[in-house]
Write an enzyme that holds these catalytic residues in place. Sequence first.
Site, PDB file in Angstrom:
ATOM      1  N   SER A 122       0.848  -1.195   0.000  1.00 39.95           N
ATOM      2  CA  SER A 122       0.000   0.000   0.000  1.00 39.95           C
ATOM      3  C   SER A 122       0.878   1.237   0.000  1.00 39.95           C
ATOM      4  O   SER A 122       1.931   1.266   0.654  1.00 39.95           O
ATOM      5  CB  SER A 122      -0.895   0.021   1.235  1.00 39.95           C
ATOM      6  N   TYR A 134      -3.200  -1.257   9.906  1.00 35.42           N
ATOM      7  CA  TYR A 134      -3.055  -1.631   8.500  1.00 35.42           C
ATOM      8  C   TYR A 134      -1.692  -1.209   7.968  1.00 35.42           C
ATOM      9  O   TYR A 134      -0.957  -1.989   7.345  1.00 35.42           O
ATOM     10  CB  TYR A 134      -4.175  -0.973   7.692  1.00 35.42           C
TER      11      TYR A 134
END
Length: 226
Positions: A122, A134
Amino acid sequence: MRHALVTGASSGIGEAIVKRLLAEGWRVTGLSRRPVVLDTANFTSLRVDISDPAALNSALQTLSPPQAVIHAAGMMAAAPLGHLDSDIGASLWRLHIQACETLFNHFAPDMEPGGRFVAIGSRTSRGAAGRSQYVATKAAMVGMVRSWAAELAPRGITANVVAPGATQTPMLSAPGRETSPPKYPPIGRLITPEEVAGLVNFLLGEEAAAITGQEIMICGGASLTG
């Protein structure tokens, strides 16, 4: 025929990668929690919860070493500091890091020169408010894959992270990210799964043989503005 293993094959980026590789002439085995049906003999759906280490290890025993392994399965969870849930953090770690480690560790010893490992990370790996759990897994992924790349380079095997920004997938509307909605990048639209699949496909080819240990972003200009 070249063989690729793709996790998260039932939707989003994983599904797009499966379809792109099939179009490029690969034989693909897709791992996902629900079965995937495609009208081609070159695709095999393997139903498994890859966040369950025992189940994943059992499934991998049935497979011969592929030429490429792509870990695209992922989940999003968002919460600000003070409201973090340790169980959610553990789930993110099992899916993004432990499953990736299990996959790459299983196949690396027998992978031949020219082999490819790709993990979907990401662009938030450097930090994003409200997404610390995350982000922590995606940052760990970069360090982990770069370490493996250094080990594998002398064998002619590459390992890279493809790091998209906000991508138009079902994960964008997943429960648990209401406190951190996606933002449109400067290009004025979300990244498409097919664009991510296109970069993954390039990294699997001969022209990408000298690219290894990299975190390559597809961010639509978002990294230019912070």
